[in-house]
Every structure is written in C-alpha cells, then in structure tokens.
Design an enzyme around this catalytic site. Structure first.
Site, PDB file in Angstrom:
ATOM      1  CG  HIS A 173      -6.154  -5.437 -10.141  1.00  0.00           C
ATOM      2  ND1 HIS A 173      -5.641  -6.396  -9.309  1.00  0.00           N
ATOM      3  CD2 HIS A 173      -5.839  -5.826 -11.403  1.00  0.00           C
ATOM      4  CE1 HIS A 173      -5.045  -7.334 -10.037  1.00  0.00           C
ATOM      5  NE2 HIS A 173      -5.153  -7.015 -11.306  1.00  0.00           N
ATOM      6  CD  GLN A 214      -5.249  -5.620 -15.479  1.00  0.00           C
ATOM      7  OE1 GLN A 214      -4.451  -5.142 -14.679  1.00  0.00           O
ATOM      8  NE2 GLN A 214      -5.415  -6.933 -15.594  1.00  0.00           N
ATOM      9  CG  ASN A 260      -0.219  -0.033   2.534  1.00  0.00           C
ATOM     10  OD1 ASN A 260       0.962   0.322   2.629  1.00  0.00           O
ATOM     11  ND2 ASN A 260      -0.914  -0.439   3.583  1.00  0.00           N
ATOM     12  CD  GLU A 302      40.016  13.055 -16.252  1.00  0.00           C
ATOM     13  OE1 GLU A 302      40.230  12.404 -15.212  1.00  0.00           O
ATOM     14  OE2 GLU A 302      39.176  12.705 -17.105  1.00  0.00           O
ATOM     15  CG  ASP A 342      -2.640 -10.587 -14.029  1.00  0.00           C
ATOM     16  OD1 ASP A 342      -1.618  -9.891 -14.185  1.00  0.00           O
ATOM     17  OD2 ASP A 342      -3.775 -10.102 -13.888  1.00  0.00           O
ATOM     18  CB  SER A 349      -3.435  -3.049 -12.275  1.00  0.00           C
ATOM     19  OG  SER A 349      -3.134  -3.998 -13.260  1.00  0.00           O
ATOM     20  CG  HIS A 392      44.397   8.766 -11.408  1.00  0.00           C
ATOM     21  ND1 HIS A 392      44.233   9.433 -10.230  1.00  0.00           N
ATOM     22  CD2 HIS A 392      43.277   8.004 -11.578  1.00  0.00           C
ATOM     23  CE1 HIS A 392      43.069   9.106  -9.689  1.00  0.00           C
ATOM     24  NE2 HIS A 392      42.473   8.228 -10.487  1.00  0.00           N
ATOM     25  CD  GLU A 433       0.650  -3.254 -14.703  1.00  0.00           C
ATOM     26  OE1 GLU A 433       1.070  -4.017 -13.815  1.00  0.00           O
ATOM     27  OE2 GLU A 433      -0.421  -2.625 -14.601  1.00  0.00           O
ATOM     28  CG  HIS A 434      -1.074  -5.675 -17.999  1.00  0.00           C
ATOM     29  ND1 HIS A 434      -1.599  -5.059 -16.871  1.00  0.00           N
ATOM     30  CD2 HIS A 434      -0.283  -6.673 -17.555  1.00  0.00           C
ATOM     31  CE1 HIS A 434      -1.143  -5.675 -15.796  1.00  0.00           C
ATOM     32  NE2 HIS A 434      -0.344  -6.657 -16.171  1.00  0.00           N
TER      33      HIS A 434
END
Length: 434
Positions: free
Chosen positions: A267, A264, A219, A420, A366, A242, A425, A332-333
């Site tokens: 949901h 969907q 949640n 640099e 799903d 969803s 280095h 999403e789908h």
C-alpha cells in the site's frame, strides 16, 4: 553484511516492550504547516463558497475551470463508464457489490417500541441520514473498491442523497471509479478533492448542499480537514496506514504468509505487516520466502521500505501469548492462520476484521468477501468498529407517556429535579399528577 529485510523480535527479550511501542507508534495528523494551510482553505470555502472551490481546484489539480458546472459529472457519464470498462472488471465490480450489499443488509436496524403496563410507550426511531459526502482519492490512488465499501452501506441505510467528490488532476478521471459509483448508486459526482472538497461538503456552497457526514480515505490534507470540521459534520474516522497482523501456528505454507504480509506492505511505505508465531523455524522460513518472492513484486521498493520501517516477525512461547499480543496491538486486519481458529476466537478482543483459517487471506476482505474494508487503524480497534449501515443511521428516543404513567413518574422526576435545584423541572412533572 546486508541489512535485514524485516525486524525480528522475541517477546521474552527485556527490551521487547520498548521496541514494540516504537514499531507501533504512529501519529496520523501532526504537521503544523499542513494544519495552517488547511485552516486557510476551510475559511476561504466557508466564506466564498463555489468561487473558492474553483480557485483551489484550478491551483492544486491543474484545471482551467470557469463555472462550477464544469466540475459536476453528468449522470449519463457514470453509465457510459460502466459500459466502457473491461467486461471482466465490470463483472468483478458487480459481483463484489452484490456480496457487499448482501452482507450489509444484515446490519440494517429497525425502529422498535414496547408498552408498559400503564400504557406508556417507550422506544427508538431509526432514521437514515439525509445527505452524506463520500471522498474518493484521485490520480494514482484510485480505488473502485473503496467506492463500493463506502457507498453501499449508505444506500442500504436509506441515505437520501450521496454525493461523491473525487479529484481529477489535469482533468483525468478514473473510469473504473465512475463505473463503481454507478453500480453503488451514488447520486452525484463532483470532480473536486483535497481540503476544499471536505470544506464544501461540511459547510455547503452555492452548488453543494451541506452534508451530515463525510466518509472515505484521503491524504494528510484530507485527514486534517476532516478532523477540523468534525462537530460541524460527522466523520467516519481519521485513518492511519494499512496494517496486517498474522497469527500462525507454523503449519501454513510460508509463501502464503509472506504474500499476505506483502499485500499490506505494498500500500505505502508506512503500512505495517507483522507476523507472530511460536515456531521460530517457521519465522525463518517465512523470512526466506519473503526474500525470494520480493524481487518478483511490481511494487518491490514500496514493500521493501514498508517492511524495513514498520514490519516485524515476532517469536512468542505459545498461541495464547500470540493472542494476548494481538489484543495489545489491536490490528486493523487480523489473520488467524491456525488449524482451529474458532478455538482462539473467544479470546480475541480487539481487531477491525478477523480472517479465520489458512484459506482466508486479507485480500478477500479488501474486495469481495462482503464485510466492509473501512476499518479502525493504529490501535483504535480497541474502541472502534468497521464502517457499516449503522454509521449512516440515527437513533431518536421515543417517550409517549400515558396519563397514569406521567402521574406515576412525576414523583420520581420531581424529587430528582429538586435535588438539583431545578424547580421548573419539578413543577413541570408535578402538573401531570392526578
């Protein structure tokens, strides 16, 4: 005059863009009061560990826990749940798990290397994460399929320890969720939830080892907590409601499409169901099918509210426009319910999962088709991918220079280092010259 069941739009209308933007708008985590409450919970768990987790669990889940051991599910309880559930449910879970595992086996990446002419070896080492935490919602929102989809890729990747947290309000646990955990190979189950569970996984407590990544839905408190601990640990995503987007040429049974949209919408009230078609009469038939079928749905109030809030039937001029609009939405789908879906596939750029043809409803994905159902929402398919084995593997670069290779590379490295102003280095590289 009765209120329309679902919004009707036409991409030729002057105000179409504004209406579509309003329809798609979603901010998954924005409540300041929730953020403040979560911040306190995270701080308390970080500072006081098990004691804070017990306090919050007793308060929010109406438990009477004294010792943390009461929150840990014994391994034999998972096997007992597997034996106790309805045989048909067990068979379905095991078949789904088999298909999900088979699909994800194809995703496993292996280490690789190659040797250059001077003997220098370059490559990549693929290593699974050590510990992963899986959040599973409890109470009414108990989804055994979510356990399979999150746990199986982690185990295929080779994760050493997978800890599942699931709240048990009033001490009640969903036995099918525990059975799914047994089938998926979850190593440990702890009956905690909310932000306190996320905190325990992210920071570790006296009983719970800190994990490398937290996955799984929850949640707004869980989502807010996951966002807050990101950086301390990896997370899968902050998921919104969803979504389904159906592209149809007008030749699929309208009842099928209506039910796909319902799948969907049921949901929750913020879920989104959209149909795009160049056939206006077909859109009318789908709307009529929805009005006829909706009263037969057990979750009719939720579906009705979802369709009214965020659903739409959209008329376009042709299927090319439908695909272009789909790419803008990045669903999403995505169902491509047309005669030749392969012809449209190359043009589809952004979608979490693509369901091709008239006989591939999103519901198969799903549960048991095989690909993962944990997918990017709210347009994030533009840059995100489904959950997979690769999300539980890390990549380390391998550089093994030969003496000649180091000498040859030193000039290039030293030149760039000095540009640099990093002299150490440069000298570190120069020392390897011969």
């Amino acid at each position: 005059m009765t209120e329309a069941l679902i919004t009707r739009l036409n991409n030729q209308d002057a105000d179409f863009t504004a209406k579509l933007d309003a329809l798609l708008a979603w901010d998954s985590v924005s409540d300041h009061k929730v953020a403040e409450a979560v911040a306190d919970i995270l701080h308390q768990v970080k500072e006081r560990g098990d004691a804070a987790v017990i306090e919050f669990t007793n308060r929010f889940d109406r438990r009477n826990v004294v010792d943390f051991s009461e929150l840990v599910v014994a391994p034999e309880a998972l096997q007992q749940a597997l034996q106790a559930i309805d045989p048909a449910q067990r068979e379905a879970l095991e078949e789904a798990a088999r298909r999900v595992r088979a699909y994800h086996e194809h995703q496993r990446q292996e280490s690789w290397r190659y040797t250059e002419a001077d003997g220098t070896v370059l490559g990549q080492k693929i290593t699974p994460m050590e510990r992963v935490g899986l959040y599973v919602p409890g109470g009414k929102a108990s989804y055994p399929s979510s356990v399979l989809m999150n746990a199986i890729p982690a185990k295929v990747a080779g994760v050493d320890e997978l800890t599942m947290v699931v709240p048990a309000p009033d001490g009640e646990l969903n036995q099918t969720v525990l059975a799914a955990a047994a089938i998926a190979g979850v190593d440990r189950v702890i009956t905690i939830g909310g932000a306190q569970a996320v905190a325990a996984l992210a920071y570790g407590t006296q009983t719970i080892a800190r994990v490398d990544k937290i996955v799984g839905p929850g949640n707004i408190f869980v989502a807010t907590a996951k966002r807050a601990v990101f950086g301390q640990v990896a997370i899968d995503m902050i998921a919104g409601p969803s979504e389904i987007l159906v592209l149809c040429d007008g030749q699929t049974d309208p009842d099928w499409i209506a039910m796909d949209l319902f799948s969907q919408a049921e949901h929750d009230e913020q879920a989104q169901s959209i149909l795009i078609s160049p056939d206006g009469e077909f859109l009318n038939k789908v709307e009529q099918a929805m009005e006829r079928l909706l009263p037969t749905m057990s979750r009719e109030p939720i579906i009705r509210q979802s369709l009214a809030n965020r659903g739409a039937l959209i008329k376009v001029a042709n299927m090319d426009e439908a695909v272009a609009l789909s790419n803008r939405i990045a669903p999403e789908h995505l169902e491509v319910s047309v005669e030749d879906p392969e012809a449209l596939l190359p043009s589809i750029r952004h979608a979490g999962a693509i369901f091709m043809g008239r006989h591939t409803p999103e519901a198969l994905g799903d549960y048991c088709a095989g690909p993962n159902h944990v997918l990017p929402t709210s347009g994030t398919a533009r840059f995100s991918s489904p959950l997979g084995v690769y999300d539980f593997q890390k990549r380390s670069s391998i550089i093994f220079a030969s003496a000649q290779g180091a000498s040859d590379l030193a000039h290039t490295a030293a030149t760039l280092a000095r540009s640099e102003d990093l002299e150490a280095h440069a000298l570190s590289a120069d020392y390897r010259k011969h």
